[in-house]
Design a protein around this motif. Structure first.
Motif, PDB file in Angstrom:
ATOM      1  N   VAL A 102     -44.532  25.973  -1.900  1.00 34.92           N
ATOM      2  CA  VAL A 102     -44.961  27.316  -1.476  1.00 34.92           C
ATOM      3  C   VAL A 102     -44.746  28.317  -2.608  1.00 34.92           C
ATOM      4  CG1 VAL A 102     -44.531  29.196   0.149  1.00 34.92           C
ATOM      5  CG2 VAL A 102     -44.576  26.837   0.969  1.00 34.92           C
ATOM      6  N   THR A 117     -44.936  21.933   3.625  1.00 33.93           N
ATOM      7  CA  THR A 117     -44.052  23.071   3.922  1.00 33.93           C
ATOM      8  C   THR A 117     -42.753  23.049   3.109  1.00 33.93           C
ATOM      9  OG1 THR A 117     -42.988  22.011   5.822  1.00 33.93           O
ATOM     10  CG2 THR A 117     -44.949  23.352   6.263  1.00 33.93           C
ATOM     11  N   ALA A 155     -49.022  23.038   0.214  1.00 39.47           N
ATOM     12  CA  ALA A 155     -47.990  23.865   0.857  1.00 39.47           C
ATOM     13  C   ALA A 155     -48.128  23.851   2.370  1.00 39.47           C
ATOM     14  CB  ALA A 155     -48.066  25.295   0.325  1.00 39.47           C
TER      15      ALA A 155
END
Length: 108
Positions: free
Chosen positions: A81, A76, A72
């Motif tokens: 996430v 991103t 994560a």
């Protein structure tokens, strides 16, 4: 203090109880073969924890959670996430419930 402090009636009752206990072969064998084992350590070690399914699940969840955390932060991506957050919450629930089940198991 002199004597045993027991009345004659109490001494007779105690002697009768002792005679009955001497005649009990099962009790006598149990007392003869009884060993005093040291009390087990109340804190289980890592190897003991991994023998239990819930502890093994917690270890696997922690490894997956760490991998998702690293993924994560690098990628991103929202999906990674979210996967990390869900895995982290499940890991917390399992971790909070683990000590309670160990205590209940020890009581039995």
């Amino acid at each position: 203090m002199e004597g045993s402090g027991l009345t004659e009636r109490e001494r007779r009752a105690l002697a009768e109880i002792e005679d009955l206990m001497r005649d009990d072969d099962v009790l006598e064998r149990q007392l003869r073969t009884m060993r005093l084992d040291p009390e087990p350590d109340p804190r289980p070690g890592p190897a003991d924890l991994l023998r239990r399914p819930r502890a093994l699940l917690l270890a696997l969840l922690a490894i997956v959670c760490l991998g998702l955390l690293i993924a994560a932060t690098v990628t991103t991506l929202l999906a990674v996430v979210c996967a990390f957050v869900v895995t982290w919450l499940v890991t917390l629930v399992v971790a909070v419930r683990l000590p309670g089940t160990a205590r209940r198991r020890r009581r039995r």
